[in-house]
Enzyme design. Structure first.
Site, mmCIF file in Angstrom:
data_model
loop_
_atom_site.group_PDB
_atom_site.id
_atom_site.type_symbol
_atom_site.label_atom_id
_atom_site.label_comp_id
_atom_site.label_asym_id
_atom_site.label_seq_id
_atom_site.Cartn_x
_atom_site.Cartn_y
_atom_site.Cartn_z
ATOM 1 N N ASN A 1 0.854 -1.192 0.000
ATOM 2 C CA ASN A 1 0.000 0.000 0.000
ATOM 3 C C ASN A 1 0.894 1.247 0.000
ATOM 4 O OD1 ASN A 1 -1.397 2.283 1.113
ATOM 5 N ND2 ASN A 1 -3.060 0.929 1.712
ATOM 6 N N HIS B 1 0.951 6.276 1.708
ATOM 7 C CA HIS B 1 1.699 7.266 2.495
ATOM 8 C C HIS B 1 2.867 7.891 1.752
ATOM 9 C CE1 HIS B 1 -1.112 6.835 5.549
ATOM 10 N NE2 HIS B 1 -0.809 5.590 5.853
ATOM 11 N N HIS C 1 -5.585 3.639 -1.849
ATOM 12 C CA HIS C 1 -6.913 3.966 -1.308
ATOM 13 C C HIS C 1 -7.290 5.364 -1.799
ATOM 14 C CE1 HIS C 1 -9.588 4.292 2.586
ATOM 15 N NE2 HIS C 1 -10.262 4.552 1.484
ATOM 16 N N THR D 1 -8.229 3.676 8.386
ATOM 17 C CA THR D 1 -9.482 2.912 8.366
ATOM 18 C C THR D 1 -9.694 2.215 9.710
ATOM 19 O OG1 THR D 1 -8.964 2.527 6.054
ATOM 20 C CG2 THR D 1 -10.830 1.321 6.963
ATOM 21 N N GLU E 1 -10.984 -9.296 3.222
ATOM 22 C CA GLU E 1 -9.695 -8.943 3.818
ATOM 23 C C GLU E 1 -9.969 -8.763 5.300
ATOM 24 O OE1 GLU E 1 -7.135 -6.063 1.897
ATOM 25 O OE2 GLU E 1 -6.388 -5.378 3.841
ATOM 26 N N HIS F 1 -3.728 -4.391 7.843
ATOM 27 C CA HIS F 1 -3.870 -3.231 8.722
ATOM 28 C C HIS F 1 -3.051 -3.412 9.996
ATOM 29 C CE1 HIS F 1 -5.342 0.439 10.471
ATOM 30 N NE2 HIS F 1 -5.895 0.712 9.316
HETATM 31 N N1 PXP Z 1 -5.850 -2.992 4.181
HETATM 32 C C1 PXP Z 1 -6.803 -2.033 4.177
HETATM 33 C C2 PXP Z 1 -8.155 -2.402 3.688
HETATM 34 C C3 PXP Z 1 -6.524 -0.711 4.595
HETATM 35 O O1 PXP Z 1 -7.497 0.217 4.586
HETATM 36 C C4 PXP Z 1 -5.209 -0.383 4.988
HETATM 37 C C5 PXP Z 1 -4.882 1.008 5.393
HETATM 38 O O2 PXP Z 1 -5.046 1.863 4.326
HETATM 39 C C6 PXP Z 1 -4.248 -1.406 4.951
HETATM 40 C C7 PXP Z 1 -4.594 -2.705 4.576
HETATM 41 C C8 PXP Z 1 -2.816 -1.153 5.311
HETATM 42 O O3 PXP Z 1 -2.708 -0.802 6.653
HETATM 43 P P1 PXP Z 1 -1.323 -0.313 7.205
HETATM 44 O O4 PXP Z 1 -1.013 0.984 6.538
HETATM 45 O O5 PXP Z 1 -1.560 -0.202 8.686
HETATM 46 O O6 PXP Z 1 -0.310 -1.372 6.851
#
Ligand code: PXP
Length: 236
Positions: A6, A9, A42, A100, A150, A190
């Protein structure tokens, strides 16, 4: 297990100055090169990190699967159908939240979600629902004909190393088994990081972990490619 990276950031950092660096497409290219199974972005309603132009650039330049996280709104449904990412992960979204918080409540909007998913499927998009490890939500995800769930690992991540870790971990394990028995494929994500991710090996059949914050944080010190490779080593 595979690793979806992801890169939200990277966009958060870019937007802090309102300019063009660090470049989000460059991050996607590096993640692709480092062997990410998916590039996860996202697109939030408030566009606080990823912007429509990022989706467009990634779509045009990246061959790796794009996993578009989005709220279950008409606007996002239209964007998804138009752009046809490989997959969409439907998440709850609140304007004031930092990230989230908690999974999607599929149970109390089953009919809405079922109808929301249909056009995505018709566009050939794989659909995942981001839910808490809760039996009710899993049965509803199955009824809505989601392809994947997920599992939200945030509660486990917060409990990691505390007396509640076992309890939160067992919830994930039980939820994954139930979902798989119903024929759902299971991802997780997450709050996963270099310390806690090893426990995901104890959950049978997880397909992909989606990890963002921890990888981007480590990338500040060691570079994105190495940060991804280190995480891949831990999960593969
Ligand atoms: N999965 C989903 C559905 C999310 O919304 C997020 C955060 O955007 C993540 C995974 C990744 O979470 P993290 O940034 O804490 O690794």
């Amino acid at each position: 297990m595979e690793l979806g990276v992801n890169i939200d950031h990277v966009a958060t950092l870019r937007n802090a100055r309102g300019g063009v660096e660090p470049d989000v497409l460059d991050a996607a290219i590096i993640a692709q090169r480092a062997g990410a199974s998916a590039i996860t972005i996202h697109l939030r309603e408030d566009r606080r990190h990823i912007k429509d132009s990022d989706l467009d650039a990634i779509k045009k330049n990246i061959k790796t699967n794009i996993n578009l996280e989005m709220a279950a709104t008409k606007e996002m449904q239209e964007i998804a159908v138009k752009n046809k990412p490989y997959s969409c992960c439907i998440v709850p979204e609140k304007r004031q939240e930092v990230t989230t918080e908690g999974g999607l409540d599929v149970y109390s909007q089953e009919e809405y979600m079922r109808k929301f998913i249909e056009p995505l499927h018709e566009a050939g998009i794989v659909v995942s629902l981001f839910i808490d490890p809760d039996e009710k939500q899993i049965f509803s995800a199955h009824k809505c004909k989601a392809d994947f769930i997920e599992l939200h690992t945030g509660a486990f991540a917060n409990a990691f190393g505390t007396e509640h870790e076992k309890e939160e971990f067992e919830k994930l394990k039980t939820a994954a088994a139930l979902a798989q028995n119903l024929g759902l494929k299971v991802n997780a994500g997450h709050g996963l990081n270099y310390e806690n991710v090893h426990r995901m090996h104890e959950i049978d059949g997880l397909i992909e972990l989606n990890i963002g914050h921890s990888i981007i944080s480590r990338a500040v010190f060691v570079g994105l490619e190495q940060a991804i490779e280190e995480m891949k080593d831990l999960i593969s």
